[in-house]
Design a protein around this motif. Sequence first.
Motif, mmCIF file in Angstrom:
data_model
loop_
_atom_site.group_PDB
_atom_site.id
_atom_site.type_symbol
_atom_site.label_atom_id
_atom_site.label_comp_id
_atom_site.label_asym_id
_atom_site.label_seq_id
_atom_site.Cartn_x
_atom_site.Cartn_y
_atom_site.Cartn_z
ATOM 1 N N VAL A 1 3.355 -33.606 -3.629
ATOM 2 C CA VAL A 1 3.441 -34.331 -4.905
ATOM 3 C C VAL A 1 4.839 -34.917 -5.105
ATOM 4 C CG1 VAL A 1 3.318 -34.065 -7.419
ATOM 5 C CG2 VAL A 1 1.592 -32.980 -5.964
ATOM 6 N N LYS A 2 5.857 -34.100 -4.894
ATOM 7 C CA LYS A 2 7.232 -34.578 -5.071
ATOM 8 C C LYS A 2 7.624 -35.554 -3.974
ATOM 9 C CE LYS A 2 8.714 -30.571 -7.743
ATOM 10 N NZ LYS A 2 9.523 -29.339 -7.811
ATOM 11 N N GLY A 3 7.094 -35.342 -2.763
ATOM 12 C CA GLY A 3 7.386 -36.257 -1.658
ATOM 13 C C GLY A 3 6.850 -37.652 -1.905
ATOM 14 N N VAL A 4 5.623 -37.736 -2.428
ATOM 15 C CA VAL A 4 5.032 -39.045 -2.759
ATOM 16 C C VAL A 4 5.864 -39.742 -3.832
ATOM 17 C CG1 VAL A 4 3.053 -40.186 -3.852
ATOM 18 C CG2 VAL A 4 2.670 -38.463 -2.071
ATOM 19 N N ALA A 5 6.235 -39.009 -4.861
ATOM 20 C CA ALA A 5 7.013 -39.601 -5.960
ATOM 21 C C ALA A 5 8.376 -40.099 -5.480
ATOM 22 C CB ALA A 5 7.186 -38.576 -7.084
ATOM 23 N N ARG A 6 9.021 -39.324 -4.620
ATOM 24 C CA ARG A 6 10.333 -39.743 -4.104
ATOM 25 C C ARG A 6 10.203 -40.954 -3.183
ATOM 26 N NH1 ARG A 6 11.463 -33.896 -3.723
ATOM 27 N NH2 ARG A 6 13.036 -33.404 -5.309
ATOM 28 N N ALA A 7 9.227 -40.928 -2.295
ATOM 29 C CA ALA A 7 9.063 -42.007 -1.322
ATOM 30 C C ALA A 7 8.777 -43.346 -1.991
ATOM 31 C CB ALA A 7 7.939 -41.666 -0.339
ATOM 32 N N HIS A 8 8.159 -43.302 -3.152
ATOM 33 C CA HIS A 8 7.787 -44.537 -3.845
ATOM 34 C C HIS A 8 8.650 -44.830 -5.074
ATOM 35 C CE1 HIS A 8 4.380 -45.523 -1.290
ATOM 36 N NE2 HIS A 8 4.137 -44.219 -1.238
ATOM 37 N N GLN A 9 9.808 -44.173 -5.137
ATOM 38 C CA GLN A 9 10.826 -44.463 -6.155
ATOM 39 C C GLN A 9 10.372 -44.271 -7.603
ATOM 40 O OE1 GLN A 9 10.725 -47.181 -3.459
ATOM 41 N NE2 GLN A 9 11.929 -45.595 -2.480
ATOM 42 N N ILE A 10 9.404 -43.380 -7.819
ATOM 43 C CA ILE A 10 8.991 -43.107 -9.202
ATOM 44 C C ILE A 10 9.461 -41.730 -9.676
ATOM 45 C CG2 ILE A 10 7.016 -44.699 -9.204
ATOM 46 C CD1 ILE A 10 5.177 -42.300 -8.680
ATOM 47 N N PHE A 11 10.024 -40.940 -8.799
ATOM 48 C CA PHE A 11 10.453 -39.576 -9.140
ATOM 49 C C PHE A 11 11.372 -39.530 -10.367
ATOM 50 C CE2 PHE A 11 12.881 -35.684 -8.821
ATOM 51 C CZ PHE A 11 11.954 -34.742 -8.389
ATOM 52 N N PRO A 12 12.393 -40.405 -10.450
ATOM 53 C CA PRO A 12 13.325 -40.317 -11.582
ATOM 54 C C PRO A 12 12.704 -40.651 -12.940
ATOM 55 C CG PRO A 12 14.251 -41.634 -9.788
ATOM 56 C CD PRO A 12 12.809 -41.454 -9.497
ATOM 57 N N LEU A 13 11.525 -41.267 -12.945
ATOM 58 C CA LEU A 13 10.890 -41.660 -14.204
ATOM 59 C C LEU A 13 10.218 -40.480 -14.914
ATOM 60 C CD1 LEU A 13 9.257 -45.009 -13.006
ATOM 61 C CD2 LEU A 13 11.294 -44.768 -14.461
ATOM 62 N N PHE A 14 10.016 -39.373 -14.190
ATOM 63 C CA PHE A 14 9.273 -38.237 -14.737
ATOM 64 C C PHE A 14 10.194 -37.143 -15.244
ATOM 65 C CE2 PHE A 14 6.260 -40.142 -11.710
ATOM 66 C CZ PHE A 14 5.182 -40.338 -12.570
ATOM 67 N N GLU A 15 9.769 -36.529 -16.342
ATOM 68 C CA GLU A 15 10.492 -35.363 -16.868
ATOM 69 C C GLU A 15 10.111 -34.099 -16.111
ATOM 70 O OE1 GLU A 15 11.280 -34.646 -20.810
ATOM 71 O OE2 GLU A 15 11.605 -36.744 -21.327
ATOM 72 N N GLY A 16 8.935 -34.119 -15.495
ATOM 73 C CA GLY A 16 8.498 -32.966 -14.712
ATOM 74 C C GLY A 16 7.312 -33.325 -13.848
ATOM 75 N N LEU A 17 7.270 -32.760 -12.644
ATOM 76 C CA LEU A 17 6.131 -32.931 -11.743
ATOM 77 C C LEU A 17 5.531 -31.555 -11.501
ATOM 78 C CD1 LEU A 17 8.472 -35.181 -10.674
ATOM 79 C CD2 LEU A 17 6.470 -35.868 -9.352
ATOM 80 N N TYR A 18 4.374 -31.323 -12.102
ATOM 81 C CA TYR A 18 3.718 -30.024 -12.051
ATOM 82 C C TYR A 18 2.593 -30.052 -11.014
ATOM 83 C CZ TYR A 18 6.135 -28.290 -16.200
ATOM 84 O OH TYR A 18 7.096 -27.839 -17.067
ATOM 85 N N SER A 19 2.585 -29.068 -10.142
ATOM 86 C CA SER A 19 1.539 -28.999 -9.123
ATOM 87 C C SER A 19 0.972 -27.590 -9.060
ATOM 88 C CB SER A 19 2.098 -29.386 -7.747
ATOM 89 O OG SER A 19 3.135 -28.492 -7.362
ATOM 90 N N ALA A 20 -0.312 -27.503 -8.725
ATOM 91 C CA ALA A 20 -0.951 -26.198 -8.564
ATOM 92 C C ALA A 20 -0.270 -25.417 -7.450
ATOM 93 C CB ALA A 20 -2.432 -26.377 -8.262
ATOM 94 N N GLY A 21 0.218 -26.143 -6.434
ATOM 95 C CA GLY A 21 0.900 -25.484 -5.326
ATOM 96 C C GLY A 21 2.161 -24.771 -5.765
ATOM 97 N N GLU A 22 2.898 -25.357 -6.701
ATOM 98 C CA GLU A 22 4.153 -24.757 -7.160
ATOM 99 C C GLU A 22 3.901 -23.642 -8.176
ATOM 100 O OE1 GLU A 22 8.458 -25.979 -9.168
ATOM 101 O OE2 GLU A 22 6.948 -27.538 -8.822
ATOM 102 N N TYR A 23 2.987 -23.876 -9.101
ATOM 103 C CA TYR A 23 2.796 -22.934 -10.208
ATOM 104 C C TYR A 23 1.627 -21.968 -9.995
ATOM 105 C CZ TYR A 23 6.313 -25.621 -12.632
ATOM 106 O OH TYR A 23 7.500 -26.232 -12.971
ATOM 107 N N GLU A 24 0.882 -22.170 -8.903
ATOM 108 C CA GLU A 24 -0.219 -21.271 -8.521
ATOM 109 C C GLU A 24 -1.239 -21.091 -9.643
ATOM 110 O OE1 GLU A 24 1.670 -17.717 -7.057
ATOM 111 O OE2 GLU A 24 2.226 -18.690 -5.175
ATOM 112 N N THR A 25 -1.558 -22.197 -10.308
ATOM 113 C CA THR A 25 -2.559 -22.158 -11.377
ATOM 114 C C THR A 25 -3.966 -22.216 -10.789
ATOM 115 O OG1 THR A 25 -2.089 -24.526 -11.574
ATOM 116 C CG2 THR A 25 -1.161 -23.085 -13.249
ATOM 117 N N ALA A 26 -4.902 -21.626 -11.486
ATOM 118 C CA ALA A 26 -6.284 -21.544 -11.002
ATOM 119 C C ALA A 26 -7.073 -22.812 -11.289
ATOM 120 C CB ALA A 26 -6.983 -20.342 -11.622
ATOM 121 N N SER A 27 -6.598 -23.623 -12.237
ATOM 122 C CA SER A 27 -7.299 -24.858 -12.581
ATOM 123 C C SER A 27 -6.312 -25.835 -13.190
ATOM 124 C CB SER A 27 -8.419 -24.582 -13.598
ATOM 125 O OG SER A 27 -7.848 -24.260 -14.864
#
Length: 231
Positions: free
Chosen positions: A131-157
Amino acid sequence: MEQTESRLTKPEAMIFDMDGTLFMTETLLLPAYHRMFDQLREEKLYMGETPPEHVILGCLGMLLDDIWKKVIPDASEAARQRANELLLELQLEDLQKHHSKLYPGVLETLTELNKRDVKLFVASNGLEHYVKGVARAHQIFPLFEGLYSAGEYETASKVDLVKLLLDTHHIHNAWMVGDRSSDVEAGKKNGQTVIGCAYAGFGNGQELEGSDRLIADFTELLKLYDHATAD
C-alpha cells in the motif's frame, strides 16, 4: 443498482480504498501474478496451471488469506504463505520500473481535495509495504494523513480498520470511497457516507449496492464535494 439519494454534506475527511479505486491494480498485479506461479512451480510448492486472471481480479478487496483460499484452494499452507511473499516481492520490484498506473485524474483530484483542507486517508485490506509502496511510487504519499492497511494493523475486516482510523483521528464525518462491497460495509457500519467507484469492474453488479452515490470517473469526486452542503 439502488443508491440512497440522501443529501451529501461536506466531509472533514475522505477515506480511500487503494486497489480498483486509486490504483489500476491489474497494471502491476497481472505480470507479477504469472511470474509468481512460475516461481511456485519451480520451487515445487504448486504444480498446477496458473488460475485464470479473472479469478484473482475477482478477489481484489479481500484479505490475503481469503484470496488464496479462492485462487488456490487445494494448495498447502506453505504454498499460500510463499505466494504472499512472492507476490509482494515481485510487485515491489515492478513498482520501481514505473509500469503501473493510477486511474486518470487521481493525482490531480487528490491534490485539489488537499487544497480544500479535506483530510485524506487510505484504508486497504492489502499489505503495508504494498500500500505504501504504491502511494510512494505514484507521488501521492505526501497527500495522505495516514495509510491504513490490514497488513499493518492486523484487522479482521475493513469495518474494523476504518473504525480504528476514525477513532485514532477523531473523525466524525467522512466519505468512504471504494469499489467493493467491503468498502460499502466499512463505511455504512461506521455511520459514514459511501461513494461507490463503478469504473474498475472487478466485482459483480451488486457490489456497490447501498452506496450514497456512484461515480463513473474519479474526477467526479471533486464535483460531488464542491456541490455538497456545509454541515
